[in-house]
Design an enzyme around this catalytic site. Sequence first.
Site, PDB file in Angstrom:
ATOM      1  N   GLU A  50       0.843  -1.207   0.000  1.00  0.00           N
ATOM      2  CA  GLU A  50       0.000   0.000   0.000  1.00  0.00           C
ATOM      3  C   GLU A  50       0.874   1.250   0.000  1.00  0.00           C
ATOM      4  O   GLU A  50       1.870   1.318   0.720  1.00  0.00           O
ATOM      5  CB  GLU A  50      -0.879  -0.030   1.259  1.00  0.00           C
ATOM      6  CG  GLU A  50      -2.303   0.372   1.013  1.00  0.00           C
ATOM      7  CD  GLU A  50      -3.020  -0.570   0.048  1.00  0.00           C
ATOM      8  OE1 GLU A  50      -3.180  -0.194  -1.133  1.00  0.00           O
ATOM      9  OE2 GLU A  50      -3.429  -1.659   0.474  1.00  0.00           O
TER      10      GLU A  50
ATOM     11  N   THR B  56       2.754   2.096  -2.278  1.00  0.00           N
ATOM     12  CA  THR B  56       4.045   1.745  -2.888  1.00  0.00           C
ATOM     13  C   THR B  56       4.063   2.076  -4.377  1.00  0.00           C
ATOM     14  O   THR B  56       5.137   2.207  -4.953  1.00  0.00           O
ATOM     15  CB  THR B  56       4.337   0.244  -2.725  1.00  0.00           C
ATOM     16  OG1 THR B  56       3.213  -0.486  -3.214  1.00  0.00           O
ATOM     17  CG2 THR B  56       4.579  -0.119  -1.274  1.00  0.00           C
TER      18      THR B  56
ATOM     19  N   SER C  14     -26.961   4.471 -16.381  1.00  0.00           N
ATOM     20  CA  SER C  14     -26.434   3.588 -15.347  1.00  0.00           C
ATOM     21  C   SER C  14     -27.485   3.360 -14.273  1.00  0.00           C
ATOM     22  O   SER C  14     -28.160   4.314 -13.853  1.00  0.00           O
ATOM     23  CB  SER C  14     -25.181   4.196 -14.700  1.00  0.00           C
ATOM     24  OG  SER C  14     -24.836   3.462 -13.536  1.00  0.00           O
TER      25      SER C  14
ATOM     26  N   GLY D  63     -16.975   3.841  -4.210  1.00  0.00           N
ATOM     27  CA  GLY D  63     -16.192   4.620  -3.246  1.00  0.00           C
ATOM     28  C   GLY D  63     -15.803   3.846  -1.999  1.00  0.00           C
ATOM     29  O   GLY D  63     -15.561   4.435  -0.951  1.00  0.00           O
TER      30      GLY D  63
ATOM     31  N   SER E 295     -14.584   0.742  -8.126  1.00  0.00           N
ATOM     32  CA  SER E 295     -15.702   0.764  -9.071  1.00  0.00           C
ATOM     33  C   SER E 295     -15.340   1.605 -10.295  1.00  0.00           C
ATOM     34  O   SER E 295     -15.832   1.350 -11.394  1.00  0.00           O
ATOM     35  CB  SER E 295     -16.955   1.325  -8.401  1.00  0.00           C
ATOM     36  OG  SER E 295     -16.830   2.698  -8.100  1.00  0.00           O
TER      37      SER E 295
ATOM     38  N   ASP F 292      -5.289  -0.382 -10.194  1.00  0.00           N
ATOM     39  CA  ASP F 292      -6.683  -0.803 -10.313  1.00  0.00           C
ATOM     40  C   ASP F 292      -6.995  -1.342 -11.701  1.00  0.00           C
ATOM     41  O   ASP F 292      -7.635  -2.387 -11.861  1.00  0.00           O
ATOM     42  CB  ASP F 292      -7.619   0.372 -10.020  1.00  0.00           C
ATOM     43  CG  ASP F 292      -7.303   1.038  -8.696  1.00  0.00           C
ATOM     44  OD1 ASP F 292      -6.492   0.481  -7.930  1.00  0.00           O
ATOM     45  OD2 ASP F 292      -7.864   2.121  -8.446  1.00  0.00           O
TER      46      ASP F 292
ATOM     47  N   TYR G 258      -3.120  12.481   0.537  1.00  0.00           N
ATOM     48  CA  TYR G 258      -2.454  11.664  -0.477  1.00  0.00           C
ATOM     49  C   TYR G 258      -1.319  12.457  -1.116  1.00  0.00           C
ATOM     50  O   TYR G 258      -0.181  11.972  -1.228  1.00  0.00           O
ATOM     51  CB  TYR G 258      -3.484  11.237  -1.527  1.00  0.00           C
ATOM     52  CG  TYR G 258      -2.941  10.402  -2.672  1.00  0.00           C
ATOM     53  CD1 TYR G 258      -2.816   9.024  -2.545  1.00  0.00           C
ATOM     54  CD2 TYR G 258      -2.573  11.000  -3.873  1.00  0.00           C
ATOM     55  CE1 TYR G 258      -2.333   8.259  -3.596  1.00  0.00           C
ATOM     56  CE2 TYR G 258      -2.089  10.249  -4.925  1.00  0.00           C
ATOM     57  CZ  TYR G 258      -1.971   8.880  -4.786  1.00  0.00           C
ATOM     58  OH  TYR G 258      -1.489   8.136  -5.822  1.00  0.00           O
TER      59      TYR G 258
HETATM   60  P1  ADP Z   1     -13.877   3.617  -6.162  1.00  0.00           P
HETATM   61  O1  ADP Z   1     -13.192   3.447  -7.472  1.00  0.00           O
HETATM   62  O2  ADP Z   1     -12.990   3.303  -5.005  1.00  0.00           O
HETATM   63  O3  ADP Z   1     -15.175   2.901  -6.058  1.00  0.00           O
HETATM   64  P2  ADP Z   1     -13.910   6.311  -7.081  1.00  0.00           P
HETATM   65  O4  ADP Z   1     -14.237   7.594  -6.431  1.00  0.00           O
HETATM   66  O5  ADP Z   1     -12.576   6.147  -7.700  1.00  0.00           O
HETATM   67  O6  ADP Z   1     -14.219   5.173  -6.014  1.00  0.00           O
HETATM   68  O7  ADP Z   1     -14.954   6.039  -8.239  1.00  0.00           O
HETATM   69  C1  ADP Z   1     -16.338   6.152  -8.014  1.00  0.00           C
HETATM   70  C2  ADP Z   1     -16.940   6.944  -9.153  1.00  0.00           C
HETATM   71  O8  ADP Z   1     -16.885   6.187 -10.375  1.00  0.00           O
HETATM   72  C3  ADP Z   1     -18.409   7.233  -8.938  1.00  0.00           C
HETATM   73  O9  ADP Z   1     -18.571   8.422  -8.207  1.00  0.00           O
HETATM   74  C4  ADP Z   1     -18.896   7.382 -10.377  1.00  0.00           C
HETATM   75  O10 ADP Z   1     -18.568   8.657 -10.892  1.00  0.00           O
HETATM   76  C5  ADP Z   1     -18.059   6.382 -11.138  1.00  0.00           C
HETATM   77  N1  ADP Z   1     -18.729   5.083 -11.256  1.00  0.00           N
HETATM   78  C6  ADP Z   1     -18.246   3.887 -10.880  1.00  0.00           C
HETATM   79  N2  ADP Z   1     -19.120   2.884 -11.158  1.00  0.00           N
HETATM   80  C7  ADP Z   1     -20.187   3.462 -11.734  1.00  0.00           C
HETATM   81  C8  ADP Z   1     -21.443   2.965 -12.231  1.00  0.00           C
HETATM   82  N3  ADP Z   1     -21.752   1.673 -12.175  1.00  0.00           N
HETATM   83  N4  ADP Z   1     -22.307   3.866 -12.757  1.00  0.00           N
HETATM   84  C9  ADP Z   1     -22.021   5.187 -12.795  1.00  0.00           C
HETATM   85  N5  ADP Z   1     -20.860   5.698 -12.330  1.00  0.00           N
HETATM   86  C10 ADP Z   1     -19.950   4.867 -11.803  1.00  0.00           C
HETATM   87 MG    MG Z   2     -11.447   4.484  -8.082  1.00  0.00          MG
END
Ligand code: ADP
Ligand code: MG
Length: 436
Positions: free
Chosen positions: A60, A62, A94, A156, A161, A211, A268
């Site tokens: 982490e 790294t 979405s 998040g 995601s 990621d 960060y």
């Molecule tokens: P993490 O990647 O850790 O989940 P992030 O802040 O990097 O958190 O990414 C989350 C963002 O990615 C959401 O706020 C949205 O903008 C976008 N996102 C991810 N998955 C989806 C989805 N299934 N539909 C719409 N937006 C998404």
């Molecule tokens: Mg992310």
Amino acid sequence: GAARGWVPSWSDDDGAARARAVFAAAFGKADPGPGDEPSGDHPGEVDVWAAPGRVNLIGEHTDYNAGLCLPIALPHRTYVALRPRTDSVVRLASAQAPGETWTTTLDDVAPGTVAGWGSYVVGVAWALRGHLVAQGADPAAITGFDAAVDSSVPFGAGLSSSAALECSVAVALDDVAGLGLAATDGGRATLAAASIRAENEIAGAPTGGMDQSASLRAQAGQALLLDCRPGLDPVESAEQVPFDLDAVGLALLVVDTRAEHQLVDGQYAARRATCEDAARTLGLDSLRELADDVATRDDPAGALDVALEKLPDDVARRRVRHVVTEIGRVRDLVALLRDGRPDAVGPLMNASHASLRDDYEVSSVELDVAVDAARVAGALGARMTGGGFGGSAIALVRTDQVEAVADAVRTAFEREGLGAPGFLLATPSAPAERVA
Ligand code: ADP
Ligand code: MG
């Protein structure tokens, strides 16, 4: 369902059906009707691709120190139903952004021109066009498209995601444009690079490349050892490491603390700057060079102390100590896995957490409570994962103790007055691919 906080993964059939349902609601008919031929060439049918979220086993903070990390792909995936268009219009829907259709024209996409969740999607199309231009090929091979998304990856939670969304679109566009990149690991490295550019340059999130590499290049039953030294051949920068927990009666429990803390971006940037300054003070390009040097010595801890004494203050010394010892722990953990001893990695996970909490100072109350409760309830090891200040923790647990450990974490959160956590099982799963 989400009973008692469990976040289930979906079967690919279920995920594809959900994405197609979102597509049909937003853009019209997505599935062949009852009398129609169920063929991939059917004009009414839309194909579906999926890409996983990821969790990092160890390594982490790294990546920006040219170090090592060890993610796995989750069974939780983002599903995209996508149909190419003949023009360059992009329309997006979405399930996680209900009631909204996100629209742009691909020709207008450039750094700073788009905002919102659709920027992760069109960023990938933009980056693939750039890749084609760099190859001397016609960027118009990437056309506009209609796409609909549904996902079982929590938002998040530090489980990426965002990369799951980018990488599902990357394999979809690769497929419909006939680029063939997803067919080889080298091609997947190219798709990962495009997804990273989408996130950094179009979505504007300054993240490392772990990621996207995990989502596109990790394999079922394996962890992905990533070497983050810039300039390495991308194919040589990733290695598969056996991580078949099922076979040894173990499970990896993810605790999503569902807690977000402010100031994360500033923290960060500050950690990064401290590391870069320290490397400069030591006359090195990166702290990885110090980690490599220390690893070859008879007395690594002593050699590290000698280097730390050259740093100006205690904060810098502790930050550097985390990075160097963490890179060492990645190596040690990989050696145990290659030796067929996944049950022996717990102490390294615990040491990683202590280092992130005490030396790097990126843990949180929620993460510490999760880790402590899991260990008391019998976890072999537990640590925060991801950048910290909230997000998720992981615990290595005997399969028959999963529910007991989750109960203990839930109870500890209640006792401490924290909001209810979520739970996932992180079986090392397959990378991004077409699913229907
Ligand atoms: P993490 O990647 O850790 O989940 P992030 O802040 O990097 O958190 O990414 C989350 C963002 O990615 C959401 O706020 C949205 O903008 C976008 N996102 C991810 N998955 C989806 C989805 N299934 N539909 C719409 N937006 C998404
Ligand atoms: Mg992310």
